[in-house]
Design a protein around this motif. Sequence first.
Motif, PDB file in Angstrom:
ATOM      1  N   ARG A  37       0.808  -1.227   0.000  1.00 49.49           N
ATOM      2  CA  ARG A  37       0.000   0.000   0.000  1.00 49.49           C
ATOM      3  C   ARG A  37       0.844   1.282   0.000  1.00 49.49           C
ATOM      4  NH1 ARG A  37      -5.051   0.166   3.483  1.00 49.49           N
ATOM      5  NH2 ARG A  37      -5.748  -0.974   1.652  1.00 49.49           N
ATOM      6  N   PRO A  38       1.899   1.417   0.801  1.00 52.99           N
ATOM      7  CA  PRO A  38       2.677   2.668   0.716  1.00 52.99           C
ATOM      8  C   PRO A  38       3.212   2.915  -0.690  1.00 52.99           C
ATOM      9  CG  PRO A  38       3.271   1.453   2.691  1.00 52.99           C
ATOM     10  CD  PRO A  38       2.415   0.539   1.866  1.00 52.99           C
ATOM     11  N   HIS A  39       3.607   1.838  -1.377  1.00 54.45           N
ATOM     12  CA  HIS A  39       4.169   1.956  -2.709  1.00 54.45           C
ATOM     13  C   HIS A  39       3.074   2.264  -3.741  1.00 54.45           C
ATOM     14  CE1 HIS A  39       6.432  -0.740  -0.098  1.00 54.45           C
ATOM     15  NE2 HIS A  39       7.532  -0.385  -0.720  1.00 54.45           N
ATOM     16  N   THR A  40       1.967   1.523  -3.663  1.00 55.50           N
ATOM     17  CA  THR A  40       0.897   1.752  -4.641  1.00 55.50           C
ATOM     18  C   THR A  40       0.237   3.121  -4.431  1.00 55.50           C
ATOM     19  OG1 THR A  40      -0.682   0.561  -3.228  1.00 55.50           O
ATOM     20  CG2 THR A  40       0.429  -0.704  -4.951  1.00 55.50           C
ATOM     21  N   THR A  41       0.201   3.586  -3.184  1.00 51.66           N
ATOM     22  CA  THR A  41      -0.337   4.924  -2.922  1.00 51.66           C
ATOM     23  C   THR A  41       0.529   5.986  -3.577  1.00 51.66           C
ATOM     24  OG1 THR A  41      -1.339   4.215  -0.827  1.00 51.66           O
ATOM     25  CG2 THR A  41      -0.926   6.573  -1.110  1.00 51.66           C
ATOM     26  N   ALA A  42       1.849   5.804  -3.470  1.00 53.86           N
ATOM     27  CA  ALA A  42       2.759   6.759  -4.105  1.00 53.86           C
ATOM     28  C   ALA A  42       2.590   6.742  -5.624  1.00 53.86           C
ATOM     29  CB  ALA A  42       4.205   6.439  -3.726  1.00 53.86           C
ATOM     30  N   VAL A  43       2.481   5.541  -6.208  1.00 50.07           N
ATOM     31  CA  VAL A  43       2.301   5.433  -7.656  1.00 50.07           C
ATOM     32  C   VAL A  43       0.973   6.066  -8.078  1.00 50.07           C
ATOM     33  CG1 VAL A  43       1.970   3.814  -9.560  1.00 50.07           C
ATOM     34  CG2 VAL A  43       3.777   3.408  -7.888  1.00 50.07           C
ATOM     35  N   ALA A  44      -0.085   5.816  -7.304  1.00 48.64           N
ATOM     36  CA  ALA A  44      -1.395   6.389  -7.630  1.00 48.64           C
ATOM     37  C   ALA A  44      -1.369   7.914  -7.535  1.00 48.64           C
ATOM     38  CB  ALA A  44      -2.458   5.820  -6.692  1.00 48.64           C
ATOM     39  N   THR A  45      -0.614   8.442  -6.592  1.00 50.91           N
ATOM     40  CA  THR A  45      -0.504   9.900  -6.463  1.00 50.91           C
ATOM     41  C   THR A  45       0.143  10.506  -7.701  1.00 50.91           C
ATOM     42  OG1 THR A  45      -0.343   9.699  -4.054  1.00 50.91           O
ATOM     43  CG2 THR A  45       0.433  11.764  -5.039  1.00 50.91           C
ATOM     44  N   VAL A  46       1.221   9.869  -8.167  1.00 47.59           N
ATOM     45  CA  VAL A  46       1.897  10.352  -9.378  1.00 47.59           C
ATOM     46  C   VAL A  46       0.970  10.223 -10.581  1.00 47.59           C
ATOM     47  CG1 VAL A  46       3.824   9.946 -10.950  1.00 47.59           C
ATOM     48  CG2 VAL A  46       4.188   9.853  -8.476  1.00 47.59           C
ATOM     49  N   ALA A  47       0.296   9.064 -10.702  1.00 47.40           N
ATOM     50  CA  ALA A  47      -0.613   8.846 -11.830  1.00 47.40           C
ATOM     51  C   ALA A  47      -1.743   9.874 -11.821  1.00 47.40           C
ATOM     52  CB  ALA A  47      -1.186   7.437 -11.775  1.00 47.40           C
TER      53      ALA A  47
END
Length: 314
Positions: A37-47
Amino acid sequence: MRTLLAAAAGAAAAAVVLPDRLGLDRRHPFTALGALRPHTTAVATVAAGVLAAARHTRPAGLAVGAVALAGAAGLVSRAVPHLPPGGDADLTVLAANVWDGRADAGALAALIARECPDLVSLPESGREYRDKLMPLLDGLGYRSWVSNEPGRPDGWSVTLLVAGRMGDVEVGSGPELRRQHLWARGGLLGNRRFHAVHPQAPMARRQARVWSGDMDSIARWCAALPAPIVAGDFNATLDHAPMRRALNGVRDAAEGTGRGLTGTYHAALPRWAGLRIDHVLVPREARTTRYEVIDLPGSDHRAVLVGMQWPEAA
């Protein structure tokens, strides 16, 4: 069309970032996504930022951004300390996955000799590793038990060490987890149980089903009175719903320390990039006086050292 695109983007982002909220995280590969989740949250923020920059994809960007915000909301409190300064610990627990018996036994023995934990949970430690470790602790008063019979690989076993000051403890095991665990009670523990555990890693569809059952068993233990102490490699983070359901009468010892996002696996990754799958669960009324994540040479996990005050003292 833009509304349809936004709905699809939001749904896809939610499945990746928030699989537990959708009831998907008991299934492979969503178990892995839950841990990230910390990683996918960061990716989703950039996306979300990229999509919002263009007019025709802005609604999709807003939908993905809302999912990223929901993912971040559950993470922030883990990184913010709000516990008062620690005091003297009534009990100290060490949990250290020794990676199929590959961890440096000398380094682990030095850690134990320096910190003098009362209870030690060593996932992936069988008789061969125990027999290397115990002579290095000679004279320190530790007793040891191994969960599996001779000849089984270290990766299927758990070793439990108990300090002499804990008194006369009873140690046993049971069939609840696929990888046999150990429990102790009596002595200074009284009727409270200490469990040394290593649930199945959910790396494939069948393994995810086993992992889910293992976590349900731990949840039943944690609902007992008096609340137990459970330590080991859970192969789960607090972003997994089965892990959170286990916090019934207990809490993660990292709660309130500001170190709730410090990765314990893989040890080759920076602490901010790893997964926190090694835990010590303590009675909810207990007070954490110390929480440290410690590098252990030779292991793919970092060790977790916890000091606590008993509920009666807290």
